[in-house]
Design an enzyme around this catalytic site. Structure first.
Site, PDB file in Angstrom:
ATOM      1  N   ASN A  19      13.965  11.845   8.001  1.00  0.00           N
ATOM      2  CA  ASN A  19      12.505  11.735   7.937  1.00  0.00           C
ATOM      3  C   ASN A  19      12.101  10.295   8.267  1.00  0.00           C
ATOM      4  OD1 ASN A  19       9.869  11.223   6.904  1.00  0.00           O
ATOM      5  ND2 ASN A  19       9.992  13.099   5.694  1.00  0.00           N
ATOM      6  N   ASP A  21       8.974   9.039   8.445  1.00  0.00           N
ATOM      7  CA  ASP A  21       7.613   8.682   8.012  1.00  0.00           C
ATOM      8  C   ASP A  21       7.462   7.202   7.684  1.00  0.00           C
ATOM      9  OD1 ASP A  21       6.949  11.364   8.057  1.00  0.00           O
ATOM     10  OD2 ASP A  21       6.955  11.607   5.881  1.00  0.00           O
ATOM     11  N   HIS A  22       8.469   6.674   6.975  1.00  0.00           N
ATOM     12  CA  HIS A  22       8.251   5.347   6.414  1.00  0.00           C
ATOM     13  C   HIS A  22       8.547   4.208   7.395  1.00  0.00           C
ATOM     14  CE1 HIS A  22       6.696   7.174   2.946  1.00  0.00           C
ATOM     15  NE2 HIS A  22       7.784   7.895   2.789  1.00  0.00           N
ATOM     16  N   ARG A  30       0.466  -3.271   9.366  1.00  0.00           N
ATOM     17  CA  ARG A  30      -0.174  -4.290  10.208  1.00  0.00           C
ATOM     18  C   ARG A  30      -1.085  -3.688  11.278  1.00  0.00           C
ATOM     19  NH1 ARG A  30       2.165  -9.588   9.855  1.00  0.00           N
ATOM     20  NH2 ARG A  30       2.477  -9.776   7.614  1.00  0.00           N
ATOM     21  N   HIS A  55       6.008  13.994   8.395  1.00  0.00           N
ATOM     22  CA  HIS A  55       4.921  14.625   7.646  1.00  0.00           C
ATOM     23  C   HIS A  55       3.604  14.039   8.166  1.00  0.00           C
ATOM     24  CE1 HIS A  55       3.290  15.431   3.263  1.00  0.00           C
ATOM     25  NE2 HIS A  55       2.509  15.929   4.195  1.00  0.00           N
ATOM     26  N   ARG A  57       0.242  13.633   7.362  1.00  0.00           N
ATOM     27  CA  ARG A  57      -0.659  13.795   6.206  1.00  0.00           C
ATOM     28  C   ARG A  57      -2.110  13.849   6.654  1.00  0.00           C
ATOM     29  NH1 ARG A  57       0.353  13.058   0.857  1.00  0.00           N
ATOM     30  NH2 ARG A  57       2.554  12.899   0.321  1.00  0.00           N
ATOM     31  N   ARG A  61      -1.656   8.466   6.656  1.00  0.00           N
ATOM     32  CA  ARG A  61      -1.210   7.176   6.096  1.00  0.00           C
ATOM     33  C   ARG A  61       0.070   6.664   6.762  1.00  0.00           C
ATOM     34  NH1 ARG A  61       0.648   9.075   0.084  1.00  0.00           N
ATOM     35  NH2 ARG A  61      -1.461   9.885   0.086  1.00  0.00           N
ATOM     36  N   HIS A  62       0.865   7.568   7.328  1.00  0.00           N
ATOM     37  CA  HIS A  62       2.048   7.074   8.069  1.00  0.00           C
ATOM     38  C   HIS A  62       2.074   7.673   9.480  1.00  0.00           C
ATOM     39  CE1 HIS A  62       3.664  10.564   5.953  1.00  0.00           C
ATOM     40  NE2 HIS A  62       3.853   9.912   4.818  1.00  0.00           N
ATOM     41  N   GLU A  82       6.264  18.604   8.964  1.00  0.00           N
ATOM     42  CA  GLU A  82       5.772  18.903   7.613  1.00  0.00           C
ATOM     43  C   GLU A  82       4.256  18.740   7.588  1.00  0.00           C
ATOM     44  OE1 GLU A  82       9.453  17.406   4.840  1.00  0.00           O
ATOM     45  OE2 GLU A  82       7.824  16.015   5.191  1.00  0.00           O
ATOM     46  N   THR A 112       3.389  10.261  -3.250  1.00  0.00           N
ATOM     47  CA  THR A 112       4.262  11.079  -2.411  1.00  0.00           C
ATOM     48  C   THR A 112       4.119  12.535  -2.848  1.00  0.00           C
ATOM     49  OG1 THR A 112       6.529  11.354  -1.587  1.00  0.00           O
ATOM     50  CG2 THR A 112       6.304  10.724  -3.903  1.00  0.00           C
ATOM     51  N   THR A 113       4.808  13.443  -2.174  1.00  0.00           N
ATOM     52  CA  THR A 113       4.650  14.871  -2.458  1.00  0.00           C
ATOM     53  C   THR A 113       5.192  15.174  -3.852  1.00  0.00           C
ATOM     54  OG1 THR A 113       5.000  15.221  -0.104  1.00  0.00           O
ATOM     55  CG2 THR A 113       5.080  17.170  -1.516  1.00  0.00           C
ATOM     56  N   GLU A 163      12.511  25.018   1.385  1.00  0.00           N
ATOM     57  CA  GLU A 163      13.093  23.710   1.064  1.00  0.00           C
ATOM     58  C   GLU A 163      12.800  23.455  -0.403  1.00  0.00           C
ATOM     59  OE1 GLU A 163      12.417  20.393   3.728  1.00  0.00           O
ATOM     60  OE2 GLU A 163      12.684  18.954   2.074  1.00  0.00           O
ATOM     61  N   HIS A 206      13.900  15.455  -0.928  1.00  0.00           N
ATOM     62  CA  HIS A 206      12.930  14.561  -1.551  1.00  0.00           C
ATOM     63  C   HIS A 206      13.647  13.604  -2.506  1.00  0.00           C
ATOM     64  CE1 HIS A 206       8.736  13.358  -1.952  1.00  0.00           C
ATOM     65  NE2 HIS A 206       9.159  12.845  -3.084  1.00  0.00           N
ATOM     66  N   GLY A 207      13.553  12.336  -2.172  1.00  0.00           N
ATOM     67  CA  GLY A 207      14.026  11.272  -3.063  1.00  0.00           C
ATOM     68  C   GLY A 207      15.529  11.055  -3.082  1.00  0.00           C
ATOM     69  N   GLY A 241      14.413  10.741   3.730  1.00  0.00           N
ATOM     70  CA  GLY A 241      13.600   9.733   4.405  1.00  0.00           C
ATOM     71  C   GLY A 241      13.556   8.410   3.687  1.00  0.00           C
ATOM     72  N   HIS A 242      12.837   8.370   2.585  1.00  0.00           N
ATOM     73  CA  HIS A 242      12.495   7.092   1.967  1.00  0.00           C
ATOM     74  C   HIS A 242      13.724   6.233   1.681  1.00  0.00           C
ATOM     75  CE1 HIS A 242      11.279   4.406  -1.381  1.00  0.00           C
ATOM     76  NE2 HIS A 242      10.214   4.255  -0.621  1.00  0.00           N
TER      77      HIS A 242
HETATM   78  C1  LIG Z   1       7.381  16.770   1.908  1.00  0.00           C
HETATM   79  C2  LIG Z   1       8.259  15.658   1.513  1.00  0.00           C
HETATM   80  O1  LIG Z   1       8.881  15.721   0.498  1.00  0.00           O
HETATM   81  C3  LIG Z   1       8.381  14.431   2.326  1.00  0.00           C
HETATM   82  O2  LIG Z   1       8.223  14.587   3.662  1.00  0.00           O
HETATM   83  C4  LIG Z   1       7.443  13.453   1.887  1.00  0.00           C
HETATM   84  O3  LIG Z   1       6.205  14.093   1.848  1.00  0.00           O
HETATM   85  C5  LIG Z   1       7.414  12.236   2.795  1.00  0.00           C
HETATM   86  O4  LIG Z   1       6.145  11.750   2.903  1.00  0.00           O
HETATM   87  P1  LIG Z   1       5.419  11.031   1.677  1.00  0.00           P
HETATM   88  O5  LIG Z   1       6.376   9.970   1.176  1.00  0.00           O
HETATM   89  O6  LIG Z   1       4.148  10.535   2.236  1.00  0.00           O
HETATM   90  O7  LIG Z   1       5.183  12.076   0.624  1.00  0.00           O
HETATM   91  N1  LIG Z   2      11.057  17.007   2.671  1.00  0.00           N
HETATM   92  C1  LIG Z   2      11.675  15.851   2.136  1.00  0.00           C
HETATM   93  C2  LIG Z   2      11.749  14.786   3.150  1.00  0.00           C
HETATM   94  O1  LIG Z   2      11.496  15.007   4.314  1.00  0.00           O
HETATM   95  C3  LIG Z   2      12.179  13.436   2.768  1.00  0.00           C
HETATM   96  O2  LIG Z   2      11.682  13.033   1.525  1.00  0.00           O
HETATM   97  P1  LIG Z   2      11.990  11.528   1.039  1.00  0.00           P
HETATM   98  O3  LIG Z   2      13.494  11.326   1.175  1.00  0.00           O
HETATM   99  O4  LIG Z   2      11.223  10.612   1.933  1.00  0.00           O
HETATM  100  O5  LIG Z   2      11.554  11.512  -0.389  1.00  0.00           O
END
Ligand SMILES: CC(=O)[C@@H](O)[C@H](O)COP(=O)(O)O
Ligand SMILES: NCC(=O)COP(=O)(O)O
Length: 270
Positions: A19, A21-22, A30, A55, A57, A61-62, A82, A112-113, A163, A206-207, A241-242
């Site tokens: 993922n 997103d971040h 910036r 994702h 949103r 935001r990302h 997503e 976050t979700t 998921e 997630h996480g 992702g994160h």
């Molecule tokens: C759906 C999910 O668990 C992740 O994709 C998460 O939403 C990442 O984006 P956010 O950190 O903005 O929630």
């Molecule tokens: N659906 C979960 C995802 O895509 C990644 O979540 P995270 O690792 O960013 O919390």
């Protein structure tokens, strides 16, 4: 060492959805064009990502709309889009035609979700969204808690995949709370079992993180949240992702992906 997607599949380990997103979160801090999440996605694929997850949103935001267009055009592996179950998002998904879609709950105020979809409580809306996106050619997954009622409703709604939200398990792991961790793991294990019995392809995410990124004072040799979840034999995809993008700050994106893939392979083959 870099693992290829083929190797991961051969070893029957879960596929890794990276993922990105971040990367966009840092870019947007910036307001410019750097770092580019699409460039990160391309590098992630080179490093062995099986799927690119993002994702879009409602508050953008990302990831932004123009990122989605470029991701679809450029990424050579399946993209996993997503999105919340809104008319706006369903229209964008239909136009984009991603290989995979994961429908998620969304609250604008959340960091976050926070939870999973209430498929049972909003059954008609969810079933209609599943049918609409399947007709557009996307494989649909519903992002839900490991709750038997929601898993069963997802199967009835026509989703081929779910998921399961691992956020509570991941938080317990970060907190070193073994009681909560074992409780969440038992729920997840049962959820995966039910998913399988209903013929659903079951993913998790997630996480999830690695133990070498635990803070000082914690044992880096303890099993990681990624390994704990990857070890469940019927989890076919992990979406991370994160913590992966966070780790990349220290070891680089290529290495971070190799580390997460290696962890999933070891967990499944141990
Ligand atoms: C759906 C999910 O668990 C992740 O994709 C998460 O939403 C990442 O984006 P956010 O950190 O903005 O929630
Ligand atoms: N659906 C979960 C995802 O895509 C990644 O979540 P995270 O690792 O960013 O919390």
């Amino acid at each position: 060492m870099t693992f290829s997607g083929t190797l991961l599949t051969d070893l029957n380990a879960p596929l890794l959805g990276v993922n990105i997103d971040h990367v966009a979160t840092v870019r947007n801090a910036r307001g410019g064009v750097f770092p580019d999440p699409v460039r990160a996605a391309m590098l992630a694929v080179e490093a062995g990502a099986d799927i690119i997850t993002f994702h879009l949103r409602e508050d953008r935001r990302h990831i932004r709309d123009e990122d989605v267009v470029r991701l679809k055009q450029q990424v050579p592996v399946p993209i996993n889009f997503e999105a919340a179950v809104t008319d706006e998002m369903l229209d964008i998904i239909e136009r984009t035609r991603p290989e995979h879609v994961c429908l998620v709950p969304e609250r604008r105020q959340e960091v976050t979700t926070e939870g999973g979809l209430d498929v049972a409580g909003q059954f008609d809306r969810m079933a209609a969204a599943c049918a609409r996106l399947a007709a557009a050619g996307s494989r649909v997954s519903l992002f839900i808690g490991a709750d038997p009622m929601q898993i069963e409703a997802s199967a009835r709604a026509g989703a081929p995949c779910v998921e399961l939200h691992t956020g509570a398990l991941a938080n317990a792991w970060w907190a070193g709370d073994q009681v909560a961790l074992q409780h969440e793991l038992a729920r997840l294990r049962e959820g995966v079992r039910i998913g399988r019995s209903l013929g659903l392809r079951t993913h998790a995410g997630h996480g999830l993180a690695l133990s070498s990124d635990l803070p000082d004072g914690r044992d880096p040799s303890e099993p990681s949240s990624t390994a704990i979840v990857a070890a469940l034999p019927d989890v076919s995809e992990l979406h991370i992702g994160h913590a992966l993008i966070g780790r990349a700050v220290f070891v680089g994106l290529r290495q971070a992906i190799a580390d997460f893939k290696g962890e999933a392979i070891r967990a499944r083959t141990a």
